[in-house]
Every structure is written in C-alpha cells, then in structure tokens.
Design a protein around this motif. Structure first.
Motif, short mmCIF file in Angstrom:
data_model
loop_
_atom_site.label_atom_id
_atom_site.label_comp_id
_atom_site.label_asym_id
_atom_site.label_seq_id
_atom_site.Cartn_x
_atom_site.Cartn_y
_atom_site.Cartn_z
N ARG A 6 0.84 -1.21 0.00
CA ARG A 6 0.00 0.00 0.00
C ARG A 6 0.87 1.26 0.00
N LYS A 7 1.96 1.20 0.79
CA LYS A 7 2.84 2.37 0.85
C LYS A 7 3.43 2.68 -0.54
N LEU A 8 3.77 1.64 -1.28
CA LEU A 8 4.30 1.85 -2.64
C LEU A 8 3.21 2.40 -3.56
N ASN A 62 6.62 16.86 5.28
CA ASN A 62 5.62 16.08 6.01
C ASN A 62 5.73 14.58 5.73
N ALA A 63 5.05 13.81 6.57
CA ALA A 63 5.16 12.34 6.54
C ALA A 63 4.86 11.77 5.16
N ILE A 64 5.75 10.95 4.66
CA ILE A 64 5.52 10.31 3.37
C ILE A 64 5.73 8.79 3.43
N THR A 65 6.92 8.36 3.88
CA THR A 65 7.16 6.95 3.61
C THR A 65 8.11 6.26 4.58
N GLY A 92 7.23 8.46 7.30
CA GLY A 92 5.88 7.92 7.09
C GLY A 92 5.52 6.93 8.18
N SER A 93 4.29 6.46 8.14
CA SER A 93 3.80 5.56 9.19
C SER A 93 4.79 4.43 9.47
N GLN A 94 5.11 4.26 10.74
CA GLN A 94 6.14 3.29 11.13
C GLN A 94 5.56 1.91 11.48
N ALA A 121 8.37 11.11 14.46
CA ALA A 121 7.87 9.76 14.23
C ALA A 121 6.44 9.86 13.72
N ASN A 122 5.90 8.75 13.21
CA ASN A 122 4.55 8.81 12.63
C ASN A 122 3.83 7.47 12.75
N LEU A 123 2.60 7.53 13.25
CA LEU A 123 1.76 6.33 13.35
C LEU A 123 0.30 6.75 13.22
N LEU A 146 0.58 11.64 15.13
CA LEU A 146 -0.45 10.60 15.04
C LEU A 146 -1.45 11.09 14.01
N TYR A 147 -1.69 10.28 13.00
CA TYR A 147 -2.59 10.77 11.96
C TYR A 147 -4.02 10.24 12.07
N LEU A 148 -4.94 11.13 11.71
CA LEU A 148 -6.37 10.82 11.64
C LEU A 148 -6.74 10.79 10.16
N ILE A 183 -1.19 15.89 16.48
CA ILE A 183 -2.28 15.17 15.82
C ILE A 183 -2.47 15.81 14.44
N LYS A 184 -2.43 14.98 13.42
CA LYS A 184 -2.52 15.50 12.06
C LYS A 184 -3.61 14.82 11.25
N GLU A 185 -4.13 15.56 10.29
CA GLU A 185 -5.00 14.98 9.27
C GLU A 185 -4.10 14.69 8.07
N GLY A 213 -4.57 19.64 -1.57
CA GLY A 213 -3.32 19.03 -2.05
C GLY A 213 -3.55 17.55 -2.26
N THR A 214 -2.71 16.72 -1.67
CA THR A 214 -2.87 15.27 -1.79
C THR A 214 -4.29 14.89 -1.35
N ASN A 215 -4.95 14.10 -2.19
CA ASN A 215 -6.34 13.72 -1.92
C ASN A 215 -6.38 12.19 -1.81
N GLY A 259 -1.25 20.77 3.52
CA GLY A 259 -2.29 20.34 2.58
C GLY A 259 -2.34 21.30 1.41
N GLY A 260 -1.63 20.93 0.34
CA GLY A 260 -1.71 21.74 -0.88
C GLY A 260 -0.84 22.97 -0.90
N LEU A 261 0.07 23.13 0.08
CA LEU A 261 0.98 24.29 0.03
C LEU A 261 2.07 23.98 -1.00
N ILE A 280 4.79 20.38 3.90
CA ILE A 280 4.63 20.05 2.47
C ILE A 280 5.05 18.60 2.27
N ALA A 281 4.23 17.83 1.56
CA ALA A 281 4.58 16.42 1.31
C ALA A 281 4.73 16.16 -0.19
N LYS A 282 3.62 16.06 -0.90
CA LYS A 282 3.69 15.60 -2.30
C LYS A 282 4.57 16.46 -3.21
N PRO A 283 4.51 17.78 -3.15
CA PRO A 283 5.39 18.53 -4.06
C PRO A 283 6.87 18.21 -3.85
#
Ligand SMILES: Cc1cc2nc3c(=O)[nH]c(=O)nc-3n(C[C@H](O)[C@H](O)[C@H](O)COP(=O)(O)O)c2cc1C
Length: 350
Positions: A6-8, A62-65, A92-94, A121-123, A146-148, A183-185, A213-215, A259-261, A280-283
């Motif tokens: 899924r991560k890939l 931001n968290a990616i991988t 990214g999520s550990q 860290a990220n979970l 911690l992501y929601l 806490i992040k979305e 941004g990333t959807n 988100g989209g910056l 910023i993540a995806k860009p």
C-alpha cells in the motif's frame, strides 16, 4: 505485506494524480504590499525554534514513507535535504517497521542522515502507547505525529470501519510519551471542534492537513478502481479554512498548516495568519522522484527565498513581525468563517 505494498501504491498514485481542481483556500488570502518596507534582504530572518531545536525556516517535510526496502533512498534523500536546509522532517507511518524488523532501517536512515535535526515519528492515531513509544525510540524522534484519516480508511476497500476508542487512545499516548504529540490529518482538514477536543485532551500540537493538495479519497479510488462521486472527492475542509478554524479558538496550541501548500507565498500567508510551521509532502516527493535530490534541495531553497521576499515586501524582518502584518480574507474562505462565527476582521485591522 499488504501494508508495505500500500505504501508503494500511495507513492505511485499520488504522483500520477493531477490537479483535481480542488483548492487549499490560500487563493482567497492576500498579504499587503509595503512600499516603504525599509529592510535589507540579507537581514530577513526566517529562523524559529521547534521541539527545542532551531530551524532555518518554519517548514516541515511532512510524513511520506518508510517500510519497504525500495523507499529507503527516499527517506535518505529527504533527511539529507532537511539537514542541508535546516528544516524539520517526518517519516511515514512506522507500523511496518514495528511489525517487521527487516524494514526498520528504512526509517532509521532519517536519523542517521540528520543526527541533530528535528525528526518526527509517525503512526496512525489508533496505535497504542507501547507502539507509539517504540516508534519514537526507533528514530530518536523529537516528537510523534499521530494521523487521523477516516475518509481515507472508508475509501479503502481494506480500510478500518470501526473508529471507536480513538479519543481514549490519543489521551493515553499523550500522557504516556515524554515527547510532544502532534495530531494531524492527511488531507481532509481538522475542524475547530476537533482541535478544541484535542486541546482538552492535552494535545498542544496539531497539523490541519487540509484539503487542496494530496487527496487520499482520490488515491484510494484509483487504487481500488472503484468509482467515486465528485462530491465525495470534494469532501474536506480547505487548508486555509482549517487553519482559521483552529486559530479562531484562541487557544495556546501550535498549529501546523499543511495540505496543498506549494510556494513560499503560500507559506508566508499561513505563517502570517498564525501557523507555527508549514508542512509540504507531495510537491517535495514529486521533485525528488521525477528529478533529483539536488532539484529538491533547490526547490526548498527557492521556497525559503520566496518566503523571505514576502517578508521583506510586507515589511517584516522576522517571523514574529510577520505574524503582526495585515491579511485580507476574501471569497469562499471569508464566507466560511462568517458562517462559522470566526472573527477574521482582526487580520485586516492589524
Ligand atoms: C505518498 C504519500 C504518503 C503519505 N504517507 C503518510 C503517512 O504515512 N502518514 C501520514 O501521517 N501522512 C502521510 N501522508 C500525508 C502527508 O503527510 C500530508 O498530510 C498530505 O499529503 C497533505 O500534504 P500535501 O498536500 O503537501 O501532500 C502521505 C502523503 C503522500 C503523498
């Protein structure tokens, strides 16, 4: 294995997805030109302190991988660039690293490449305190994200369907850890009510992770091949709105805008409104994957440079001064805040 694949997939589909025409709301935000700004570009100071360490700019990769041998190079490059530019980074999520020690190194590389920087860290927010502590330990993290992601889980055929217990779990993690919890979305935005609830639970850092941004609803629909309505794809709170929802509470809480910056001007607008950092993540991922580590380095340098230009053009020598500069809020964002009773007139009258 499913988690690793899924991560890939997320990287592949995030890069494939174009601009869906959903905006982050910052197009409705204006900074004011100051023609008598009597400052020197060399003296513009974008530094700030985050998690007790100095950053050269209020920016977060931001968290990616992490979690698959093939993404080790991504975290290595992101960490190197974070070190060279003096900005923060999240892995990214550990969960994969906690479940399978063979892929731990794909996260640990971030700390090895950047021993003194701010690394988060990220979970998932459902991870219990023992896993949260282990994730922090794995990379000697300065804090834990911690992501929601309820909309994403629901859009995933194999996603979670039961979100009971999430509030209790977050409270337990916050009190168990000796590092701050953010806490992040992940792209649907946090509402004012959510941020107020988190604050009452002891959370002092949030990342709005807003829409524009990333959807992940679009990514999961592409992954599964399931058709989804435009209205569903449009679910969420635009980043600028989510930031104002949080700031409007007037609580002593650090709010990260993400988100989209994309540009230094986006970052300048977020900081002037009152965000503590911009994420910023995806860009960044796109620059790295489609070009090179050098290209990513110069992209981040370019964003910081544009932030400095915006500060000079606004008449602010440092971030504290920038946060006192006027901001005009128009269009959909103004309408939204009005409907929600958030007083944004203070920004124009600064
Ligand atoms: C490929 C990819 C993977 C991501 N993985 C995670 C993750 O593991 N944990 C997390 O909290 N957020 C994850 N995110 C979400 C980002 O951290 C960020 O919240 C979101 O992408 C919005 O920022 P952007 O518009 O700048 O991409 C991921 C984003 C992308 C593009």
């Amino acid at each position: 294995m499913l988690r690793q694949q899924r991560k890939l997939d997320h990287i592949e589909y995030a890069l494939k997805l174009g601009q869906p025409g959903i905006t982050n709301g910052f197009e409705d935000i204006y900074l004011i030109n100051n023609s008598l700004s009597s400052l020197k570009l060399d003296n513009i100071d974008t530094t700030c302190f985050f998690m007790g360490k100095k950053l050269q700019a209020p920016l977060l990769i931001n968290a990616i991988t992490g979690g698959h041998p093939s993404v080790m190079n991504i975290n290595r490059s992101l960490a190197r660039v974070a070190r060279q530019t003096g900005i923060a980074m999240a892995v990214g999520s550990q969960m994969s690293g906690l479940e399978n020690s063979e892929v731990k190194q794909t996260y640990e590389i971030a700390r090895q490449e950047n021993p003194n920087g701010v690394i988060l860290a990220n979970l998932n927010a459902g991870a219990p305190p023992e896993q949260a502590a282990a994730a922090v330990k794995m990379i000697s993290a300065d804090g834990l994200q911690l992501y929601l992601n309820i909309p994403q889980e629901l859009a995933m055929p194999e996603g979670d369907r039961d979100f009971s217990g999430i509030i209790t779990n977050i409270s337990e993690v916050v009190s168990a850890l000796d590092v701050p919890v953010i806490i992040k979305e992940v792209g649907s935005g946090l509402s004012g009510e959510t941020i107020a609830t988190l604050y009452n639970m002891g959370v002092r850092y949030v990342d709005v992770g807003g829409q524009g941004g990333t959807n992940f609803i679009a990514i999961e629909s592409m992954r599964s091949g399931r058709e989804i309505s435009n209205e569903m794809l449009n679910w969420g709170i635009p980043t600028a709105v989510s930031l104002l929802e949080g700031l409007g509470l007037g609580l002593p809480i650090f709010i990260i805008a993400s988100g989209g910056l994309k540009t230094g001007i986006d970052v300048a607008k977020a900081i002037t409104l009152g965000a503590f950092l911009a994420g910023i993540a995806k860009p960044f991922l796109k620059e790295l994957m489609e070009k090179s580590e050098e290209a990513l380095l110069s992209k981040i340098d370019g964003i910081i440079h544009e932030l400095r230009l915006a500060m000079l053009m606004s008449g602010a020598e440092n971030l504290a001064q920038m946060k006192k500069k006027p901001v005009i809020i128009t269009g959909k964002v103004a309408e939204w805040t009005k409907c929600r009773g958030i007083d944004v007139s203070i920004y124009a009258q600064r």
